[in-house]
Design an enzyme around this catalytic site. Structure first.
Site, PDB file in Angstrom:
ATOM      1  N   ASP A   1      55.148   9.335  49.465  1.00 37.00           N
ATOM      2  CA  ASP A   1      54.973   7.911  49.744  1.00 37.00           C
ATOM      3  C   ASP A   1      53.589   7.409  49.345  1.00 37.00           C
ATOM      4  OD1 ASP A   1      55.872   5.452  50.784  1.00 37.00           O
ATOM      5  OD2 ASP A   1      54.664   5.789  52.574  1.00 37.00           O
TER       6      ASP A   1
ATOM      7  N   LYS B   1      57.685   3.111  42.995  1.00 31.46           N
ATOM      8  CA  LYS B   1      56.954   4.377  43.045  1.00 31.46           C
ATOM      9  C   LYS B   1      57.411   5.173  44.247  1.00 31.46           C
ATOM     10  CE  LYS B   1      54.811   4.477  46.348  1.00 31.46           C
ATOM     11  NZ  LYS B   1      55.228   4.313  47.798  1.00 31.46           N
TER      12      LYS B   1
END
Ligand SMILES: NC(=O)C1=CN([C@@H]2O[C@H](COP(=O)(O)OP(=O)(O)OC[C@H]3O[C@@H](n4cnc5c(N)ncnc54)[C@H](OP(=O)(O)O)[C@@H]3O)[C@@H](O)[C@H]2O)C=CC1
Ligand SMILES: O=C1OC[C@@H](O)[C@H](O)[C@H]1O
Length: 368
Positions: A192, A111
């Site tokens: 992030d 991710k």
């Protein structure tokens, strides 16, 4: 005392899971990038999965790949893998996923799955065309604690508000040249940390967000150190606030002492509130505290799935690997994340950057 011992035992097994004897013809994984997260995200979970072996590691430098292979007992048998795990800077996820899919491999990609929505759509369209499995490794989706928080929120009636402050003290967690602070590598605090709250909130409400406002504190010209954004979910416009902060102010003399990470998701419902702490890495520890309006608060945790799948000590990555392998093997995973989940999550990240007046992370120039 006994609960402290149980905690230590669970954490230590989670970090060093028992090795499983392998089934005949296990799924062979190649790891792209000798990344810091690679041991936890794939190497250790693979050891404990009877149908998975990690056969190869690729890095930009041969020395780095050799050192990683030595440390983690990977034979480095290049070729012959059935799946890849991409642990690269975000900007390289698209290119290497496309290359792996083109080579006929299933892909479990870290991710956020790409730099933006456009690249995400391209990747899933290609995976569908090739009839291969592509999964964004947002591991929290697979951990039982998320399902439990949803059950509790459903019990307390409709959600009326959600909020989270995700904060880390960057000089403790990240180096100055960390990939997270490089625009060309797809950096930014929202890139992030944003996938965690955005996806939790999407899952809990079963609706997509609209972005109403967002403001950024910049670290460098295009890199957000901190973003605060106000969203709403679904036709009832459930309000939500998300803050992603990669530089929590310190405290004490000259602010030099680090602050403890902040990772609490607060879900306010008509009949009470649910607070989920450490929802980013819930397998290490987490707590779910329920404050019913009628009184009688309690705290619980959920490490094992109700349907019996898993072990108390399974990490979210281990649950995720179980689902990925089930999918590759043509079985129905107990929990799954769709292409739409990843696309909608990236779409929200793009919309928040746009609201802040910041450019989207650069679209991959890679052409097959
Ligand atoms: N799901 C989760 O819980 C987590 C997911 N992540 C995700 O995993 C990915 C990797 O994160 P993390 O392990 O912290 O990353 P690292 O800082 O360890 O870097 C990952 C890899 O990026 C490569 N790299 C580093 N700098 C450059 C550069 N300048 N140009 C090209 N490649 C570079 C290196 O490859 P090489 O080995 O070839 O040198 C390195 O191994 C990210 O997408 C992050 O979002 C990260 C942490 C937790
Ligand atoms: O995915 C992640 O989870 C934990 C964070 O501290 C880290 O920066 C991130 O990459």
């Amino acid at each position: 005392m006994s609960s402290l011992l149980a905690f230590i035992r669970r954490l230590s097994t989670c970090n060093n899971p028992p090795e499983m004897e392998k089934a005949p013809g296990p799924l062979r994984f190649g790891v792209l990038g000798a990344a810091r997260i690679a041991p936890d995200a794939i190497v250790k979970p693979a050891r404990n999965h009877e149908d998975v072996v990690v056969t190869a590691i690729a890095a930009r430098s041969q020395d780095r790949a050799d050192a990683f292979a030595r440390q983690w007992g990977i034979p480095k048998a290049h070729g012959g893998s059935g799946a890849y795990q991409a642990q690269l800077p975000n900007s390289l996820h698209c290119e290497w996923t496309m290359k792996a899919l083109a080579a006929g491999k299933h892909v479990l990609c870290e991710k956020p799955i790409a730099d933006n929505e456009e690249d995400t759509r391209k990747m899933f369209a290609f995976a569908a065309e090739k009839n291969l499995v592509l999964l964004e490794a947002w591991q929290v989706h697979f951990h039982p604690s998320l399902q439990r928080v949803k059950e509790l929120a459903d019990d307390l009636g409709p959600i009326v508000n959600m909020s989270t402050y995700l904060g880390v003290w960057n000089s403790v967690f990240f180096l100055k040249d960390d990939i997270r602070f490089n625009y060309d590598l797809g950096g930014g605090a929202l890139m992030d940390m944003g996938p965690y709250p955005i996806n939790c909130m999407r899952f809990l409400t079963a609706h997509e967000p609209s972005v109403h406002s967002a403001s950024a504190t910049l670290r460098t010209e295009k890199i957000d150190e901190k973003i605060e954004t106000h969203l709403s979910f679904g036709p009832d416009a459930i309000p939500a606030t998300i803050t992603t902060d990669s530089h929590l102010a310190g405290w004490g003399p000259l602010g030099l002492l680090p602050r403890w990470i902040q990772m609490v998701l607060r879900v306010e419902c008509k009949e009470g509130v649910v607070e989920w702490s450490n929802y980013v890495l819930p397998h290490l520890y987490h707590s779910i505290t329920v404050y019913p309006k009628e009184g009688g608060q309690w705290t619980e945790a959920a490490y094992k799935r109700r349907d019996g799948e898993g072990e108390e000590w399974w990490s979210a990555y281990r649950y995720q690997l179980e689902a990925f392998v089930d999918k590759v093997r043509g079985r129905q995973p107990s929990v799954w994340r769709t292409a739409e989940d990843s696309i909608e999550s990236m779409k929200a990240i793009d919309a928040i950057y746009t609201k802040c007046g910041l450019p989207l992370r650069p679209t991959s120039q890679f052409i097959l």
